[in-house]
Scaffold this motif. Structure first.
Motif, short mmCIF file in Angstrom:
data_model
loop_
_atom_site.label_atom_id
_atom_site.label_comp_id
_atom_site.label_asym_id
_atom_site.label_seq_id
_atom_site.Cartn_x
_atom_site.Cartn_y
_atom_site.Cartn_z
N SER A 58 0.83 -1.19 0.00
CA SER A 58 0.00 0.00 0.00
C SER A 58 0.87 1.25 0.00
CB SER A 58 -0.88 -0.04 1.24
OG SER A 58 -1.58 1.16 1.33
N GLY A 60 0.06 4.87 -0.03
CA GLY A 60 -0.88 5.99 0.02
C GLY A 60 -2.09 5.66 -0.81
N ARG A 61 -2.33 6.50 -1.81
CA ARG A 61 -3.52 6.28 -2.62
C ARG A 61 -3.35 5.15 -3.63
NH1 ARG A 61 -5.51 12.40 -3.49
NH2 ARG A 61 -3.56 12.82 -2.45
N GLY A 83 2.58 -4.04 5.97
CA GLY A 83 1.98 -3.93 7.31
C GLY A 83 0.54 -4.42 7.30
N TYR A 84 0.04 -4.71 6.09
CA TYR A 84 -1.32 -5.24 5.98
C TYR A 84 -1.27 -6.73 5.77
CZ TYR A 84 -3.11 -0.53 5.11
OH TYR A 84 -3.46 0.76 5.22
N SER A 87 -4.74 -9.68 2.06
CA SER A 87 -6.00 -9.28 1.43
C SER A 87 -5.86 -7.94 0.71
CB SER A 87 -7.09 -9.18 2.49
OG SER A 87 -6.76 -8.16 3.41
N MET B 281 -7.69 -1.91 10.39
CA MET B 281 -6.55 -2.28 9.53
C MET B 281 -5.53 -1.17 9.49
SD MET B 281 -8.46 -4.16 6.41
CE MET B 281 -6.98 -4.55 5.50
N GLU B 282 -6.03 0.08 9.48
CA GLU B 282 -5.11 1.21 9.45
C GLU B 282 -4.26 1.24 10.71
OE1 GLU B 282 -5.35 2.07 5.94
OE2 GLU B 282 -4.29 3.55 7.13
N ASP B 284 -3.58 -1.25 12.66
CA ASP B 284 -2.68 -2.40 12.60
C ASP B 284 -1.46 -2.05 11.76
OD1 ASP B 284 -1.95 -5.11 12.90
OD2 ASP B 284 -2.70 -5.53 10.88
N HIS B 285 -1.73 -1.43 10.61
CA HIS B 285 -0.67 -1.03 9.69
C HIS B 285 0.29 -0.04 10.34
CE1 HIS B 285 0.52 1.75 6.26
NE2 HIS B 285 1.11 0.62 5.96
N MET B 477 -6.02 8.19 3.34
CA MET B 477 -5.62 6.92 2.74
C MET B 477 -6.51 5.78 3.19
SD MET B 477 -1.61 7.14 2.96
CE MET B 477 -0.75 8.58 2.44
N VAL B 480 -9.40 5.43 1.05
CA VAL B 480 -9.05 4.91 -0.27
C VAL B 480 -8.78 3.41 -0.18
CG1 VAL B 480 -7.36 4.99 -2.11
CG2 VAL B 480 -8.12 7.10 -1.03
N ARG B 481 -8.07 3.01 0.87
CA ARG B 481 -7.77 1.58 1.02
C ARG B 481 -9.05 0.80 1.24
NH1 ARG B 481 -2.86 3.14 4.79
NH2 ARG B 481 -1.31 3.43 3.18
N ILE B 484 -10.70 0.20 -2.00
CA ILE B 484 -10.03 -0.84 -2.79
C ILE B 484 -10.61 -2.20 -2.41
CG2 ILE B 484 -7.84 -2.07 -3.10
CD1 ILE B 484 -6.47 0.67 -2.60
N ARG B 485 -10.85 -2.36 -1.10
CA ARG B 485 -11.28 -3.67 -0.62
C ARG B 485 -12.78 -3.90 -0.75
NH1 ARG B 485 -7.95 -2.21 2.78
NH2 ARG B 485 -5.95 -3.14 2.42
N HIS B 488 -14.41 -6.78 -2.90
CA HIS B 488 -14.61 -8.16 -2.44
C HIS B 488 -14.81 -8.18 -0.94
CE1 HIS B 488 -10.10 -8.11 -2.20
NE2 HIS B 488 -10.33 -7.30 -3.19
#
Lengths: 123, 491
Positions: A58, A60-61, A83-84, A87, B281-282, B284-285, B477, B480-481, B484-485, B488
Motif C-alpha cells: 500500500s 498511500g492512494r 503492514g497489511y 488481502s 486495519m489502518e 494495525d498497519h 488513505m 481509499v484503502r 479498494i477492498r 470483495h
C-alpha cells in the motif's frame, strides 16, 4: 562481490525505506531508491538495471501492484513487505508471490533476499 | 309455581299435567339459558327477567317485574323510539327490529352502559301481544375486538412505516416461489414498487447485484429444505442506488408451501462496519510500521556496537516522538487534526519542565489528515528536539516562531510552513555531521508528502521552510484503502 546485485525498494514510509536501504547496503547490495510511488519506481526501472525488488503493497492512494506486474513480466524476482494482510492484494496472480509482514529484522531480511532474489548466495 | 308461568298458560293446553310440564319446561329454559331473557307485555312492562338478566343489569327479578322496560334498561335517548316502535307495531303489525339480531346499548342499574346483542320476537295470543327478548352481553367481545383493532392498526403502521419489509412467498404450480404479498413500506425503504412485484412486472432477482445473484438464488432454493435461512446481499433500488439488505426466510404452513420473510436495509450499518474494519486495519498497519522503525533503530544501535547513554537516549527520544504523534492523532479518533493542535501537542509533550525559550504559533485553521499528520508530527518533533539541544529553545530568551498559510488556488494550493528560531546571542552553528535528525528534516516531507523543504542554519538560529501540496495534507488513505477492498468485501 565484484558486481553487487541491484535491489529496488518501494516503500512509502521514509524512515522504513531508509532503514532498508542501509541494511541492504551493509549486506553488500546496491540499492535503487527507496521510492514512495509506483510512478517513481517505474522511472527508476526504465533507466537502471534491476536484479530484484522489495515492495510495500500500500502506497498511500496507490499500490505497488503495477510495479509487481512489470517485474513479473520482466522476470525480475521480488517479494512484498507489508503492514497489511495479504488481502490488500487484489490481483490474483500476485497473491502467489512471496509476502513478508512488518516488522522484519535484519536477519529475516537477509534470509528473504537470499531466498527470493540473490540465488547465487542461496546456492 | 312462578309468575313466569303466566303466558305459557295461554297456549291453549287445558290439561293440568300438560300445564305442569309446560311450566317446568319454561323454568328450565329460563334458568338454563346462557343469555339474558326478558319478557315484555304489550304495555311495555317487564313480565319476566331471568337470572342472566339479573346479572347483566344488576336488578333482581322482583325489582324488575312490573317496571316499564324502557325506563328500566333502555338508554334515555332511545326510550321514546322504543315506545313509538311498540305502539307502531301494535297498530300496524310492522316491527322492523323483530326477528333479527341487533347491537344496541343497555343501561345497568349502576348507570353504566353495556353493549348488547339483542334479538326480539313477538307472539300474539288472541288480543294479547308478548315480546321475548334474548340479550347477550358484548362487553368482552367488544374489548377483544377493540384489542384486535388496535393490533391491526399497529400492524398496518408497521407494514406501512416500519423499518422492516415483510413478505409471503407461495410455491406456484410450476414449483417456483412467487411473491404473493409484500408490505407496502417496500417503496419507502428500498424505493421498489410493491404492486409491481406482486403483479410480476418487477422481478426481485433483476434488482440483485449480478455478483451476488448466484449465491442469492442458491440460498432462496435451499431455504425450502433448510426451513430457515438468512442472507445478506446488494440490490439496486429504483433510482439505481446500490443498497445492502439482510433477508431472513422461514418456511411455514402445514404443507410447507409458504415462506414468510423479512428484508432490512443494512446499508448504513454495513458502511459503519466497513469504516471500523478499515480503521482497525489502518491502526494495525501503523503499529507495524512504527514497530518496523523501532526495530530498525534498535538493530542499528546494536550493530554499531556503540551502546553509550547518548545513543540509547536518542533512541528513546525517537520512540517517544512516535508515541506523541500517535497520541495526538488518537485523541481525535484518527480524524483530521488542526495544524495548531498538532504543534501544540508535540510542544507540550516534549518541552515541559525543561522549557527555556518560547514557541509561538500563528496560522489559519487547516485540517491535516492522519497520514500527513504522522509525517508533520515527526518533523515538528525533530525541530523541537533539535531546538531544545542546540537552538532557540535551549536558551532563556530564545524564540521560535512557527507560521503557516495557504498559497495558490484550487488544485495547486500549497500549505507553507515557516519555522524561524531567534537566538539573541546569535552563536548557533550548523550541525557538523548530517545525522538521522537532519535526514528527517531534509527528506521526510519531500518523500512522503511530495513537498519541498529548505533548511538555513543562520547564526541567529535555524530557519526551516516547507511547501506541501494541500491535497497531500487532505488525502485520507484509509478511505481509499477501504474502497479498494470494498469490491470483495462480502461476507
Amino acid at each position: 562481490m565484484t558486481n553487487p546485485l541491484r535491489i529496488l525498494i518501494v516503500e512509502d514510509a521514509f524512515l522504513i525505506g531508509m532503514d532498508l536501504k542501509m541494511s541492504l547496503e551493509q549486506m553488500g547490495y546496491k540499492v535503487l531508491g527507496p521510492v514512495p510511488s509506483p510512478a517513481r519506481a517505474m522511472t527508476l526501472l526504465k533507466s537502471d538495471s534491476c536484479d530484484g525488488a522489495i515492495l510495500d503493497i500500500s502506497l498511500g492512494r496507490e499500490t505497488s501492484e503495477p510495479v509487481a506486474d512489470y517485474l513479473s513480466e520482466h522476470g525480475v524476482p521480488f517479494f512484498f513487505l507489508t503492514g497489511y494482510g495479504s488481502s490488500s492484494i487484489s490481483d490474483p496472480n500476485l497473491k502467489e508471490k512471496p509476502l513478508y509482514h512488518k516488522p522484519m529484522n535484519r536477519e529475516s531480511l537477509a534470509e528473504a533476499v537470499r531466498l527470493h532474489i540473490d540465488h547465487n548466495q542461496a546456492a | 309455581m312462578t309468575e313466569g308461568g303466566s303466558f305459557f298458560r295461554s297456549r291453549g293446553r287445558q290439561d293440568a299435567d300438560h300445564v305442569m310440564n309446560d311450566v317446568r319446561l319454561a323454568e328450565a329454559v329460563y334458568h338454563c339459558l346462557l343469555d339474558a331473557m326478558i319478557v315484555m307485555d304489550q304495555e311495555g312492562f317487564v313480565q319476566e327477567f331471568n337470572p342472566r338478566a339479573e346479572e347483566m343489569f344488576g336488578y333482581s327479578r322482583s325489582e324488575a317485574l312490573g317496571q316499564e322496560l324502557a325506563a328500566l334498561i333502555v338508554p334515555e335517548e332511545m326510550r321514546e323510539a322504543h315506545r313509538q316502535g311498540l305502539s307502531h307495531y301494535l297498530k300496524s303489525g310492522e316491527g322492523p327490529v323483530l326477528g333479527k339480531r341487533i347491537e344496541i346499548e343497555g343501561v345497568h342499574k349502576d348507570g353504566n352502559r353495556i353493549p348488547i346483542e339483542l334479538a326480539i320476537s313477538a307472539r300474539t295470543f288472541g288480543d294479547e301481544h308478548v315480546f321475548v327478548a334474548t340479550l347477550r352481553d358484548l362487553t368482552n367481545e367488544k374489548a377483544k375486538q377493540a384489542e384486535l383493532d388496535q393490533v391491526r392498526r399497529y400492524l398496518d403502521n408497521i407494514m406501512e412505516y416500519g423499518p422492516t419489509i415483510f413478505y409471503v412467498v407461495r410455491i406456484s404450480s410450476s414449483g417456483d416461489g412467487k411473491v404473493s404479498w409484500i408490505s407496502p413500506n417496500l417503496i419507502e425503504i428500498l424505493d421498489v414498487d410493491a404492486e409491481g412485484l406482486i403483479r410480476g412486472t418487477i422481478k426481485w432477482q433483476d434488482r440483485v447485484h449480478p455478483a451476488d445473484l448466484p449465491d442469492v438464488l442458491e440460498r432462496w432454493q435451499a431455504c425450502w429444505s433448510e426451513g430457515f435461512n438468512q442472507l445478506e446481499y446488494r440490490i439496486y433500488d429504483q433510482s439505481g442506488q446500490l443498497r445492502w439488505v439482510r433477508e431472513s426466510r422461514r418456511v411455514v404452513g402445514a404443507d410447507e408451501s409458504e415462506i414468510i420473510g423479512s428484508i432490512e436495509d443494512i446499508t448504513e450499518s454495513r458502511k459503519s462496519e466497513r469504516r471500523e474494519r478499515v480503521l482497525q486495519m489502518e491502526l494495525d498497519h501503523r503499529v507495524k510500521n512504527n514497530l518496523q522503525v523501532i526495530l530498525g533503530e534498535c538493530e542499528k544501535v546494536v550493530l554499531s556496537g556503540d551502546l553509550d547513554r547518548a545513543r540509547i537516549a536518542s533512541l528513546a527520544t525517537r520512540i517517544r516522538s512516535m508515541a506523541i504523534v500517535h497520541q495526538a492523532l488518537a485523541d481525535g479518533s484518527w480524524s483530521p487534526i488542526e495544524m495548531s493542535e498538532l504543534i501544540k501537542k508535540c510542544e507540550m509533550a516534549l518541552i515541559q519542565s525543561e522549557r527555556k525559550g518560547t514557541l509561538e504559533c500563528k496560522g489559519p485553521a487547516v485540517k491535516i489528515t492522519v497520514d500527513a499528520g504522522m509525517t508533520l508530527g515527526a518533523v515538528f518533533n525533530e525541530l523541537i528536539h533539535n531546538s531544545m539541544i542546540n537552538g532557540a529553545l535551549s536558551v532563556q530568551d530564545g524564540l521560535v516562531e512557527v507560521k503557516w498559510w495557504l498559497e495558490g488556488e484550487d488544485e495547486s494550493t500549497c500549505l507553507v510552513i515557516e519555522w524561524m528560531e531567534r537566538v539573541p546571542s546569535g552563536n548557533i552553528c550548523p550541525p557538523e555531521h548530517k545525522g538521522f535528525g537532519f535526514s528527517v528534516l531534509e527528506s521526510m516531507i519531500p518523500y512522503e508528502l511530495a513537498g519541498e523543504v529548505a533548511l538555513d542554519f543562520r547564526s541567529e538560529g535555524l530557519v526551516f521552510n516547507a511547501r506541501i501540496p494541500l491535497d497531500q495534507c487532505r488525502r485520507d488513505m484509509g478511505r481509499v484503502r477501504g474502497q479498494i477492498r470494498d469490491g470483495h468485501g462480502r461476507k
